[in-house]
Design a protein around this motif. Structure first.
Motif, PDB file in Angstrom:
ATOM      1  N   GLN A  54      45.865  45.891  40.317  1.00 45.45           N
ATOM      2  CA  GLN A  54      44.989  45.866  41.478  1.00 45.45           C
ATOM      3  C   GLN A  54      43.629  46.480  41.163  1.00 45.45           C
ATOM      4  N   SER A  55      43.628  47.568  40.392  1.00 49.72           N
ATOM      5  CA  SER A  55      42.366  48.232  40.032  1.00 49.72           C
ATOM      6  C   SER A  55      41.497  47.328  39.161  1.00 49.72           C
ATOM      7  N   LEU A  56      42.131  46.641  38.208  1.00 48.56           N
ATOM      8  CA  LEU A  56      41.371  45.748  37.337  1.00 48.56           C
ATOM      9  C   LEU A  56      40.796  44.576  38.114  1.00 48.56           C
ATOM     10  N   ARG A  57      41.586  44.016  39.005  1.00 51.15           N
ATOM     11  CA  ARG A  57      41.095  42.875  39.787  1.00 51.15           C
ATOM     12  C   ARG A  57      39.946  43.286  40.700  1.00 51.15           C
ATOM     13  N   LEU A  62      37.898  39.995  41.123  1.00 44.82           N
ATOM     14  CA  LEU A  62      38.863  38.906  41.225  1.00 44.82           C
ATOM     15  C   LEU A  62      39.711  38.984  42.486  1.00 44.82           C
ATOM     16  N   ASP A  63      39.562  40.059  43.268  1.00 50.03           N
ATOM     17  CA  ASP A  63      40.323  40.183  44.506  1.00 50.03           C
ATOM     18  C   ASP A  63      39.638  39.450  45.664  1.00 50.03           C
ATOM     19  N   ARG A  64      38.433  38.957  45.438  1.00 51.00           N
ATOM     20  CA  ARG A  64      37.704  38.248  46.486  1.00 51.00           C
ATOM     21  C   ARG A  64      38.092  36.775  46.493  1.00 51.00           C
ATOM     22  N   SER A  65      37.694  36.090  47.560  1.00 50.51           N
ATOM     23  CA  SER A  65      38.012  34.667  47.671  1.00 50.51           C
ATOM     24  C   SER A  65      37.184  33.857  46.673  1.00 50.51           C
ATOM     25  N   MET A  66      37.622  32.621  46.441  1.00 55.32           N
ATOM     26  CA  MET A  66      36.944  31.760  45.474  1.00 55.32           C
ATOM     27  C   MET A  66      35.517  31.460  45.907  1.00 55.32           C
ATOM     28  N   LEU A  67      35.306  31.153  47.179  1.00 56.64           N
ATOM     29  CA  LEU A  67      33.974  30.839  47.672  1.00 56.64           C
ATOM     30  C   LEU A  67      33.058  32.059  47.600  1.00 56.64           C
ATOM     31  N   ALA A  68      33.627  33.245  47.850  1.00 56.28           N
ATOM     32  CA  ALA A  68      32.819  34.461  47.762  1.00 56.28           C
ATOM     33  C   ALA A  68      32.376  34.706  46.326  1.00 56.28           C
ATOM     34  N   ARG A  69      33.269  34.478  45.369  1.00 55.50           N
ATOM     35  CA  ARG A  69      32.904  34.655  43.961  1.00 55.50           C
ATOM     36  C   ARG A  69      31.870  33.617  43.533  1.00 55.50           C
TER      37      ARG A  69
END
Length: 329
Positions: A54-57, A62-69
């Motif tokens: 979880q910390s790495l993501r 990488l914890d955000r949505s695809m559209l946000a990224r």
């Protein structure tokens, strides 16, 4: 000069949506692949607990949505920021700046050799269509064009590096040689002879055939028939009329093949262990480093667009009607 500026401005405006489509398509293509950089890192260290994952993501976004990224990446790209490489833990721009000159040197040298020698041989073949020289060059170009570039690179490496020991077998220059100036340039030249030859041979055959076909068609045009009726020498007709007219499709082919030449250079880099885009892309794939792969794709797209800019300028210089039509539009 004014027509050239207008032409470049129009091409630059039209290239923006093309680049945007490439970025979005590549982003979703990479997102659809299984696994990411965190999975690759955990696999290299033998796994990890849920808290570490979880910390790495979170740190890599990488914890955000695809559209946000995607929106964050486009925003960074608008600021000329290619992002952060997860595998190398360095800015993507720095990695590309280190490897890009080697790829450009290989690609540019191969392009110059294949275009120059291919057009010259095409002129020799097309000067007398149907002659023995024309048939021999045409058959030879077909044979060379049918050979895969990676196979040709391996054969050249075995023959001239392993057996004869004439040229270095790998790399762009001798590691820690301490050479500078002309000595270093000569060392780089020795390392590039085989990879440039392997990459250029395929496109040399293509340019030869295009030039020969263009000259064969040009011999039938009215202004060539008129020049022959005036009693001009055959060499003058070939160089000043037929070859100049046949250069137009050859220049067009040069622009169309720029992307293929870049892809071919990536393959040749892998064969000869040249530290360029090829090895960098391979390392990015192994590390599932999406930001680095995106940076490589974006840079490659910009390179292809820049080459086509130059081709448009050369084409307009060879055919003034193109520059006039762009300037008057």
């Amino acid at each position: 000069m004014k027509r050239a500026i207008i032409l470049l401005r129009r091409r630059a405006i039209s290239s923006i949506p093309v680049l945007l489509i490439v970025v979005i398509f590549t982003f979703f293509l990479l997102e659809s692949a299984s696994g990411d950089a965190v999975d690759a890192y955990l696999g290299s260290i033998g796994g990890g607990d849920a808290a570490l994952i979880q910390s790495l993501r979170e740190s890599y976004g990488l914890d955000r949505s695809m559209l946000a990224r995607l929106w964050l990446y486009l925003s960074s790209l608008a600021r000329f920021d290619l992002g952060w490489s997860v595998a190398f833990n360095r800015p993507v721009g720095e990695l590309i700046a280190e490897r890009l000159p080697n790829t450009l040197l290989l690609m540019g040298s191969a392009t110059a050799l294949s275009f120059g020698l291919g057009s010259a041989l095409g002129i020799l073949a097309g000067a007398r269509p149907g002659s023995v020289r024309d048939r021999l060059l045409s058959i030879g170009s077909l044979v060379v064009y049918a050979i895969p570039s990676f196979w040709l690179g391996l054969v050249l490496s075995i023959a001239f590096s392993v057996k004869l020991r004439w040229f270095p077998i790998a790399g762009i220059e001798t590691i820690a040689s301490g050479k500078t100036g002309f000595a270093r340039a000569l060392d780089i030249f020795d390392h590039l002879v085989l990879p440039v030859g392997a990459l250029a041979m395929i496109y040399l055959a293509l340019f030869l055939r295009v030039m020969r076909s263009g000259m064969a068609e040009a011999w039938k045009l009215d202004f060539v028939l008129f020049a022959r009726a005036k009693g001009l020498s055959r060499s003058r007709i070939v160089l000043r009329h037929v070859a100049r007219n046949a250069l137009l499709p050859l220049v067009t082919m040069l622009g169309l093949q720029s992307a293929a030449m870049l892809g071919g250079s990536v393959v040749i880099e892998s064969v000869f262990a040249i530290p360029g885009f090829g090895r960098l892309a391979q390392e990015a794939v192994n590390g599932r480093d999406a930001p680095l792969l995106m940076g490589i794709v974006v840079t490659s797209a910009v390179l292809v667009i820049a080459v086509n800019f130059l081709v448009d300028l050369v084409y307009a210089a060879l055919d003034p009607r193109i520059g006039a039509s762009e300037g008057g539009a």
